[in-house]
Design a protein around this motif. Structure first.
Motif: not given
Length: 426
Positions: A75-90
């Protein structure tokens, strides 16, 4: 959640929820109802797992995911960090386009909204033991009787108070009920020179998180069946009590919320409500000599309970993800007590699973133990799609309550009217 994340998350709370229901899948638009999801296959996880995580979690998770990949070498886990203030819309955009990750961290108050779209996969039968989690935390994952994820980390709110000022004011033990809390605030104000004996949010964005615990302590229920119940006698009583701190000059309306730490450290604030992130902030900004000048206390008992607010983050798996089985195996691994204890060491996020609190680092800290004990009596708002809009309406009325002569009954009636006009979105 740390304070910087809380400010971003509460800023997002004023966003109007996107009309996602129209983008739901034809076979399940509006979400599922009841029951558990399809079981996960046996064996180790395989393939790529796309994960979105916000804020500090996005930065720290890859280090923990490396351990998962050692146990699951295919398995390979690819984590994308997302700013909280952009998370809902993303997330909303990804759902609408059906281009979601396999797993995402989801704010607890967003679960109802995204579950309604039909985008979230129901928690598989037998994968997770819900009894292992704090009840208030598990409730954040449930929408219409079905769970759509797991609680990953939790936070709750306690009373921070200056022990040295309390002693000067003649307070020998933390307040246990509403009367004692008012007495402590009054003594702090009158005998120590504190500008705020007990600081409460005066209707700024996110003040609903401070108001709801008092409502629950009074026995209020925010909904009855499918209808709102915000103008109940219990809610009115809680609003009146909250307002009394401003009427009696025990809390101020003109303080910048960002000044909490400096006001508390300077002795201009005797007490306030906040989450576990403030332990580190106060020790950092106050220096070594300040560490012994403050403590935390349980929320006070009202007529019915001593309930606090539970927040944090849930992990959800998306139906449009490409690797469902591996995604759920990763989520289940993150929910293990030993994994949650190790995650606390990396992030200082408090475990949502009760057994993880047996970790020596958590047991040895008296302040963290108090937070853990409070989690036994902590609630979340109803998991409804339109909660963020309802929260903004509550904030508006709390501001009028704290900054004018508006009566608690009128504020409760206005909350009820606005919430009813918005609807649950279910």
């Amino acid at each position: 959640m740390r304070i910087r994340r809380w400010r971003l998350a509460t800023a997002v709370a004023v966003l109007v929820a996107l009309p996602l229901a129209g983008c739901g899948r034809a076979d399940d638009a509006g979400g599922d109802s009841g029951g558990a999801g399809q079981a996960v296959g046996a064996g180790p996880a395989k393939g790529e797992i796309a994960v979105w995580a916000m804020g500090t979690e996005g930065e720290k998770l890859p280090a923990l995911a490396a351990d998962f990949m050692k146990e699951n070498p295919e398995a390979k886990v690819n984590v994308t960090a997302v700013p909280w203030d952009a998370a809902h819309q993303k997330i909303a955009n990804a759902v609408a386009a059906r281009q979601t990750p396999d797993v995402s961290l989801v704010g607890t108050t967003w679960m109802g909204e995204f579950a309604k779209t039909g985008a979230l996969d129901r928690t598989p039968d037998g994968l997770i033991d819900k009894a292992s989690f704090y009840p208030g935390a598990w409730d954040t994952t449930e929408v219409k009787g079905a769970s759509y994820g797991i609680p990953w980390y939790v936070e709750t709110r306690l009373i921070y108070y200056r022990t040295d000022l309390a002693a000067k004011a003649g307070i020998t033990s933390p307040p246990k009920n509403w009367d004692e809390l008012k007495a402590m605030a009054t003594a702090m104000k009158e005998k120590t020179g504190a500008k705020s004996g007990f600081y409460l949010q005066p209707g700024k964005t996110g003040s609903w998180q401070s108001v709801l615990p008092f409502a629950w302590q009074a026995g209020a229920e925010l909904t009855k069946g499918d209808a709102f119940n915000l103008n109940s006698p219990e809610m009115t009583e809680a609003l009146s009590y909250y307002q009394s701190f401003f009427k009696e000059g025990l809390s101020v309306t003109d303080m910048d919320p960002g000044a909490t730490e400096q006001e508390f450290i300077a002795g201009r604030m005797g007490a306030f409500i906040s989450g576990p992130w403030h332990i580190g902030l106060l020790k950092e900004k106050g220096g070594p000599a300040f560490a012994d000048k403050f403590a935390v206390a349980h929320m006070p008992t009202g007529k019915k309970a001593a309930t606090s607010f539970v927040g944090g983050g849930d992990l959800a798996v998306f139906k449009d993800g490409k690797n469902r089985d591996a995604a759920w195996k990763f989520v289940a691994w993150l929910a293990k007590p030993e994994t949650q204890a190790k995650w606390y060491g990396l992030s200082t996020d408090l475990p949502a699973m009760k057994q993880a609190w047996d970790d020596p680092k958590l047991r040895a800290d008296p302040m963290l133990k108090t937070f853990g004990a409070q989690l036994d009596d902590a609630k979340s708002p109803p998991a409804i799609p339109n909660w963020e809009q309802i929260a903004a309406a509550v904030d508006d009325q709390v501001e009028q309550l704290c900054k004018s002569d508006r009566s608690a009954a009128d504020a409760a009636a206005a909350m009820q009217q606005k919430a009813t006009s918005i609807g649950t979105g279910a």
